[in-house]
Design a protein around this motif. Structure first.
Motif, PDB file in Angstrom:
ATOM      1  N   THR A   7       7.752   7.421  -7.355  1.00  0.00           N
ATOM      2  CA  THR A   7       7.976   5.991  -7.156  1.00  0.00           C
ATOM      3  C   THR A   7       8.541   5.724  -5.769  1.00  0.00           C
ATOM      4  O   THR A   7       8.155   4.766  -5.095  1.00  0.00           O
ATOM      5  CB  THR A   7       8.931   5.466  -8.235  1.00  0.00           C
ATOM      6  N   ALA A   8       9.440   6.593  -5.317  1.00  0.00           N
ATOM      7  CA  ALA A   8      10.036   6.426  -3.981  1.00  0.00           C
ATOM      8  C   ALA A   8       8.982   6.537  -2.885  1.00  0.00           C
ATOM      9  O   ALA A   8       9.036   5.811  -1.886  1.00  0.00           O
ATOM     10  CB  ALA A   8      11.138   7.456  -3.770  1.00  0.00           C
ATOM     11  N   ASP A   9       8.010   7.459  -3.048  1.00  0.00           N
ATOM     12  CA  ASP A   9       6.932   7.603  -2.071  1.00  0.00           C
ATOM     13  C   ASP A   9       6.163   6.283  -1.916  1.00  0.00           C
ATOM     14  O   ASP A   9       5.874   5.833  -0.802  1.00  0.00           O
ATOM     15  CB  ASP A   9       5.948   8.695  -2.498  1.00  0.00           C
ATOM     16  N   VAL A  10       5.822   5.699  -3.046  1.00  0.00           N
ATOM     17  CA  VAL A  10       5.044   4.457  -3.040  1.00  0.00           C
ATOM     18  C   VAL A  10       5.863   3.333  -2.408  1.00  0.00           C
ATOM     19  O   VAL A  10       5.356   2.548  -1.599  1.00  0.00           O
ATOM     20  CB  VAL A  10       4.598   4.086  -4.465  1.00  0.00           C
ATOM     21  N   GLY A  11       7.128   3.244  -2.771  1.00  0.00           N
ATOM     22  CA  GLY A  11       7.985   2.215  -2.202  1.00  0.00           C
ATOM     23  C   GLY A  11       8.086   2.325  -0.692  1.00  0.00           C
ATOM     24  O   GLY A  11       7.997   1.316   0.026  1.00  0.00           O
ATOM     25  N   ARG A  12       8.263   3.551  -0.199  1.00  0.00           N
ATOM     26  CA  ARG A  12       8.356   3.749   1.251  1.00  0.00           C
ATOM     27  C   ARG A  12       7.057   3.355   1.952  1.00  0.00           C
ATOM     28  O   ARG A  12       7.078   2.768   3.046  1.00  0.00           O
ATOM     29  CB  ARG A  12       8.705   5.215   1.566  1.00  0.00           C
ATOM     30  N   PHE A  13       5.931   3.710   1.345  1.00  0.00           N
ATOM     31  CA  PHE A  13       4.640   3.386   1.953  1.00  0.00           C
ATOM     32  C   PHE A  13       4.510   1.880   2.164  1.00  0.00           C
ATOM     33  O   PHE A  13       4.134   1.422   3.249  1.00  0.00           O
ATOM     34  CB  PHE A  13       3.501   3.896   1.072  1.00  0.00           C
ATOM     35  N   PHE A  14       4.805   1.102   1.138  1.00  0.00           N
ATOM     36  CA  PHE A  14       4.645  -0.346   1.260  1.00  0.00           C
ATOM     37  C   PHE A  14       5.758  -0.981   2.094  1.00  0.00           C
ATOM     38  O   PHE A  14       5.539  -2.019   2.721  1.00  0.00           O
ATOM     39  CB  PHE A  14       4.508  -0.988  -0.118  1.00  0.00           C
ATOM     40  N   ASP A  15       6.916  -0.369   2.137  1.00  0.00           N
ATOM     41  CA  ASP A  15       7.940  -0.826   3.076  1.00  0.00           C
ATOM     42  C   ASP A  15       7.443  -0.680   4.510  1.00  0.00           C
ATOM     43  O   ASP A  15       7.665  -1.553   5.361  1.00  0.00           O
ATOM     44  CB  ASP A  15       9.234  -0.018   2.912  1.00  0.00           C
ATOM     45  N   GLU A  16       6.762   0.437   4.783  1.00  0.00           N
ATOM     46  CA  GLU A  16       6.325   0.733   6.148  1.00  0.00           C
ATOM     47  C   GLU A  16       5.001   0.064   6.516  1.00  0.00           C
ATOM     48  O   GLU A  16       4.807  -0.360   7.666  1.00  0.00           O
ATOM     49  CB  GLU A  16       6.185   2.250   6.315  1.00  0.00           C
ATOM     50  N   LYS A  17       4.063  -0.014   5.570  1.00  0.00           N
ATOM     51  CA  LYS A  17       2.710  -0.469   5.880  1.00  0.00           C
ATOM     52  C   LYS A  17       2.355  -1.839   5.316  1.00  0.00           C
ATOM     53  O   LYS A  17       1.316  -2.408   5.671  1.00  0.00           O
ATOM     54  CB  LYS A  17       1.683   0.537   5.334  1.00  0.00           C
ATOM     55  N   GLY A  18       3.175  -2.365   4.428  1.00  0.00           N
ATOM     56  CA  GLY A  18       2.812  -3.597   3.727  1.00  0.00           C
ATOM     57  C   GLY A  18       2.566  -4.782   4.633  1.00  0.00           C
ATOM     58  O   GLY A  18       1.604  -5.543   4.443  1.00  0.00           O
ATOM     59  N   ASP A  19       3.425  -4.975   5.637  1.00  0.00           N
ATOM     60  CA  ASP A  19       3.242  -6.104   6.551  1.00  0.00           C
ATOM     61  C   ASP A  19       1.893  -6.020   7.250  1.00  0.00           C
ATOM     62  O   ASP A  19       1.163  -7.005   7.351  1.00  0.00           O
ATOM     63  CB  ASP A  19       4.357  -6.129   7.600  1.00  0.00           C
TER      64      ASP A  19
END
Length: 276
Positions: A7-19
């Protein structure tokens, strides 16, 4: 085929790439829905079209309470709220930046009194049993470490007679070692845990105690030629004022993604919790 993710991996990905992803896709972070080969819609229009199709299938009614499972930057939930008066929506994500951006969007759209977003893990939903009339998952289950657990959780928070609508990417297993390696690398790069198909969803939904009410393959609507998508992507990059280097997704990444994309399909499933 699956990728080991947390879950942490997914959260970090969207924190970094979501914008960046939301900027390129017109505010959404999901596939586009095309009307045909001659459809010249930009990503914003075509991704909103998929949201509108999901709104129609969810069939939410005024006064109901809806859970948006994997809310992204909030655009689908806000669009749903505008489409159905007096609807109350709770969106969840494991990305803190998702929640902040979605909350800001709801306020700007004037629906913050009916739409709220919170940090929560779909693998362990923090809601009371039977507390939602409907749940939708717009292209989010592919990131979940265990669809079975998520769907059982959805069944629990749905009231008897409650409805589920989900859309997801599907794929067939490549028949070459090179194809399997490319698929694995692409899934890992986009934080996709695994892909399944309509039969897989039918089994998982039944296991969760839900009844499938619709299961359709819409791959012919979500696939577009590489040339056309490349053109639209270039248009989006130009409109954003960014370069491929600045968004850290060089052309070769997209080339690999397109090769895998040709093997992918898209599905939409609706279900309900049987009334007692």
């Amino acid at each position: 085929m699956q990728t080991e993710l947390t879950t942490a991996d997914v959260g970090r990905f969207f924190d970094e790439k979501g914008d960046m992803l939301a900027e390129l896709m017109g505010g959404n972070i999901h596939f586009a829905y095309w009307t045909g080969d001659d459809d010249d819609s930009g990503f914003a229009e075509a991704t909103d079209r998929l949201t509108d199709h999901m709104i129609e299938l969810l069939d939410a009614r005024p006064g109901e309470r809806v859970l948006d499972l994997g809310c992204g930057r909030g655009r689908p939930a806000v669009r749903l709220a505008r489409a159905v008066p007096d609807l109350r929506i709770v969106g969840i994500s494991v990305s803190t930046k998702d929640i902040a951006a979605a909350t800001e969007l709801a306020a700007a759209a004037g629906v913050a009194d009916r739409v709220r977003f919170e940090f929560a893990d779909a693998m362990a939903l923090p809601f009371a049993a039977g507390s939602f009339d409907a749940v939708w998952a717009v292209e989010s289950l592919l990131h979940m470490p265990d669809r079975r657990t998520v769907l059982r959780g959805i069944a629990d928070v749905l009231r008897p007679g409650g409805r589920l609508a989900l859309c997801d990417v599907s794929a067939t297993e490549p028949d070459t070692e090179a194809g399997r390696a490319a698929l694995a690398e692409t899934l890992k790069g986009w934080m996709v845990h695994s892909l399944t198909d309509l039969d897989g969803y039918r089994e998982l939904i039944a296991d969760a105690g839900l009844r499938v009410t619709g299961a359709i393959d819409v791959s012919h609507r979500t696939r577009y030629s590489k040339a056309k998508v490349t053109e639209l992507l270039a248009r989006s990059v130009a409109d954003s004022g960014l370069s491929f280097a600045e968004i850290d997704l060089p052309p070769e990444v997209w080339d690999q993604a397109f090769a895998v994309f040709e093997q992918m399909g898209y599905l939409i499933v609706t279900a309900e919790r049987p009334a007692v």
